[in-house]
Design a protein around this motif. Structure first.
Motif, PDB file in Angstrom:
ATOM      1  N   TYR A  80       0.831  -1.210   0.000  1.00 10.36           N
ATOM      2  CA  TYR A  80       0.000   0.000   0.000  1.00 10.36           C
ATOM      3  C   TYR A  80       0.864   1.257   0.000  1.00 10.36           C
ATOM      4  O   TYR A  80       0.573   2.219  -0.721  1.00 10.36           O
ATOM      5  CB  TYR A  80      -0.933   0.021   1.212  1.00 10.36           C
ATOM      6  CG  TYR A  80      -2.046  -1.002   1.160  1.00 10.36           C
ATOM      7  CD1 TYR A  80      -2.718  -1.287  -0.020  1.00 10.36           C
ATOM      8  CD2 TYR A  80      -2.438  -1.672   2.314  1.00 10.36           C
ATOM      9  CE1 TYR A  80      -3.730  -2.228  -0.066  1.00 10.36           C
ATOM     10  CE2 TYR A  80      -3.453  -2.611   2.286  1.00 10.36           C
ATOM     11  CZ  TYR A  80      -4.097  -2.884   1.098  1.00 10.36           C
ATOM     12  OH  TYR A  80      -5.101  -3.808   1.062  1.00 10.36           O
ATOM     13  N   HIS A  89       0.822   4.189  -2.854  1.00 11.80           N
ATOM     14  CA  HIS A  89       0.573   5.597  -2.551  1.00 11.80           C
ATOM     15  C   HIS A  89       1.758   6.465  -2.938  1.00 11.80           C
ATOM     16  O   HIS A  89       1.586   7.580  -3.457  1.00 11.80           O
ATOM     17  CB  HIS A  89       0.251   5.775  -1.061  1.00 11.80           C
ATOM     18  CG  HIS A  89      -1.041   5.160  -0.639  1.00 11.80           C
ATOM     19  ND1 HIS A  89      -2.226   5.337  -1.310  1.00 11.80           N
ATOM     20  CD2 HIS A  89      -1.334   4.340   0.407  1.00 11.80           C
ATOM     21  CE1 HIS A  89      -3.192   4.675  -0.718  1.00 11.80           C
ATOM     22  NE2 HIS A  89      -2.679   4.047   0.336  1.00 11.80           N
ATOM     23  N   HIS A 114       1.737   6.898  -6.665  1.00 11.59           N
ATOM     24  CA  HIS A 114       0.676   7.833  -7.046  1.00 11.59           C
ATOM     25  C   HIS A 114       1.094   9.279  -6.713  1.00 11.59           C
ATOM     26  O   HIS A 114       0.863  10.200  -7.528  1.00 11.59           O
ATOM     27  CB  HIS A 114      -0.625   7.465  -6.318  1.00 11.59           C
ATOM     28  CG  HIS A 114      -1.794   8.289  -6.708  1.00 11.59           C
ATOM     29  ND1 HIS A 114      -2.378   8.221  -7.949  1.00 11.59           N
ATOM     30  CD2 HIS A 114      -2.491   9.232  -6.018  1.00 11.59           C
ATOM     31  CE1 HIS A 114      -3.383   9.065  -8.024  1.00 11.59           C
ATOM     32  NE2 HIS A 114      -3.476   9.703  -6.853  1.00 11.59           N
ATOM     33  N   SER A 115       1.726   9.460  -5.543  1.00 11.73           N
ATOM     34  CA  SER A 115       2.177  10.807  -5.155  1.00 11.73           C
ATOM     35  C   SER A 115       3.241  11.326  -6.104  1.00 11.73           C
ATOM     36  O   SER A 115       3.214  12.499  -6.510  1.00 11.73           O
ATOM     37  CB  SER A 115       2.732  10.774  -3.726  1.00 11.73           C
ATOM     38  OG  SER A 115       1.741  10.420  -2.802  1.00 11.73           O
TER      39      SER A 115
END
Length: 99
Positions: A73, A77, A80-81
């Motif tokens: 996870y 993230h 994606h950031s």
């Protein structure tokens, strides 16, 4: 009469031997039963030990997979950031070009 006494003595001796043999068989049977019970008890203890170790291993695997999921996870993230920051950088560069 002597023959009868001799026959009685030999029969008495045979009876004693048979009774002793039966007593020994009974004792041997009891010993075998006790040994079997001890073997069953040891087997039961080994099974419980294996069960405990299996449960412990299962718990360890669950903890490891939980940690892997958390890392997965976090990676998702983070990716994606980074992608969002890259788009923001391109947008800021485009706005500066337009100005």
């Amino acid at each position: 009469m002597v023959k009868c006494r001799s026959l009685c003595r030999s029969l008495d001796n045979e009876i004693r031997l048979v009774i002793r043999g039966q007593t020994n068989v009974g004792l041997e049977g009891r010993q075998a039963l006790e040994e079997a019970q001890q073997a069953i008890q040891q087997l039961f203890e080994k099974i419980n030990d294996i069960k405990y170790k299996a449960e412990k291993s299962e718990q360890m695997v669950k903890e490891i997979t939980r940690d892997i999921k958390q890392l997965d996870y976090a990676k998702r993230h983070l990716t994606h950031s980074i992608t969002t920051l890259n788009h923001l950088h391109m947008l800021v560069g485009g706005v500066e070009s337009l100005q």
